[in-house]
Write a protein that holds these residues in place. Sequence first.
Motif, PDB file in Angstrom:
ATOM      1  N   GLU A  86     -13.382  -7.631  -6.152  1.00  0.00           N
ATOM      2  CA  GLU A  86     -14.488  -8.384  -6.737  1.00  0.00           C
ATOM      3  C   GLU A  86     -15.673  -8.500  -5.778  1.00  0.00           C
ATOM      4  O   GLU A  86     -16.559  -9.327  -5.983  1.00  0.00           O
ATOM      5  N   THR A  87     -15.679  -7.664  -4.741  1.00  0.00           N
ATOM      6  CA  THR A  87     -16.746  -7.723  -3.740  1.00  0.00           C
ATOM      7  C   THR A  87     -17.665  -6.516  -3.868  1.00  0.00           C
ATOM      8  O   THR A  87     -17.202  -5.376  -3.965  1.00  0.00           O
ATOM      9  N   TYR A  89     -20.899  -4.403  -2.161  1.00  0.00           N
ATOM     10  CA  TYR A  89     -21.588  -4.145  -0.899  1.00  0.00           C
ATOM     11  C   TYR A  89     -22.858  -3.345  -1.170  1.00  0.00           C
ATOM     12  O   TYR A  89     -22.832  -2.399  -1.963  1.00  0.00           O
ATOM     13  N   SER A  99     -22.638  -8.163   1.830  1.00  0.00           N
ATOM     14  CA  SER A  99     -21.536  -8.289   0.880  1.00  0.00           C
ATOM     15  C   SER A  99     -21.784  -9.475  -0.047  1.00  0.00           C
ATOM     16  O   SER A  99     -22.364 -10.498   0.354  1.00  0.00           O
ATOM     17  N   SER A 101     -19.859 -11.771  -3.430  1.00  0.00           N
ATOM     18  CA  SER A 101     -18.820 -11.986  -4.430  1.00  0.00           C
ATOM     19  C   SER A 101     -19.490 -11.906  -5.797  1.00  0.00           C
ATOM     20  O   SER A 101     -20.657 -12.281  -5.957  1.00  0.00           O
ATOM     21  N   THR A 102     -18.766 -11.379  -6.784  1.00  0.00           N
ATOM     22  CA  THR A 102     -19.383 -11.145  -8.087  1.00  0.00           C
ATOM     23  C   THR A 102     -18.989 -12.191  -9.126  1.00  0.00           C
ATOM     24  O   THR A 102     -19.819 -12.614  -9.917  1.00  0.00           O
ATOM     25  N   LEU A 110     -21.958 -13.251   0.701  1.00  0.00           N
ATOM     26  CA  LEU A 110     -20.857 -13.616   1.577  1.00  0.00           C
ATOM     27  C   LEU A 110     -21.218 -13.430   3.046  1.00  0.00           C
ATOM     28  O   LEU A 110     -21.028 -14.318   3.859  1.00  0.00           O
ATOM     29  N   PRO A 159     -14.998  -9.982   4.108  1.00  0.00           N
ATOM     30  CA  PRO A 159     -16.346  -9.619   3.652  1.00  0.00           C
ATOM     31  C   PRO A 159     -17.437 -10.550   4.161  1.00  0.00           C
ATOM     32  O   PRO A 159     -18.608 -10.164   4.191  1.00  0.00           O
TER      33      PRO A 159
END
Length: 206
Positions: A86-87, A89, A99, A101-102, A110, A159
Amino acid sequence: AIDRATRLVAVAAGTGGVWLVDVADPTSPSVFAQIALPTTQIEVMNGIAYFGSQGFLRAYDMGSVREDSRLAIGSSAVTGMTVEGETLYILQADGRLTSFSTNDGALQQLGSIQLSDGTGSSTDIAGSSQITVANGILYIPRGDTQVIGGFATVDVHDPAAPVLLSDRDPIGVTGGALALISPDAAVGVQSFVQNTPLGVRVVDAV
């Protein structure tokens, strides 16, 4: 980038914006929608298209073509994007790797790391558009010219705190584009300039 649940493909068309193409019938693809925002990089996760445009990282629901969220990322263009879990970049032209988080479209930054100064010098790694990530290691191919090769690696197990493990390699390591084929192996391709008995030649290498 394709979302297998909705069978929609998101295409980054530069100044032409983002095109969503319905491929439910692969023999007869059709345009589903267009998002009139310029971009050259796009990734898709869980029905959400992520892309950088006009100073923002944007998250668009592909089904409703609605912007779910956006975060300011500055004026530096996004040159590379990749996802793991779920990350998300992104690599920008100023050499910054960030990075996010979605959370199904709810973007949150992050961490980030400055990898180069973005000047285009021989140590600059900002130009790659083929970044990829697997098992907590992010790879940045550096073979974007015929005199620079190899790839850089960044530890992203956390991340929120990315760490540069190694910078680009000698020209003898192919790195124009990189495809991971297993957790510990990859295939690289690149064109090199070499002296041959017939003179200077451009050689394609794998």
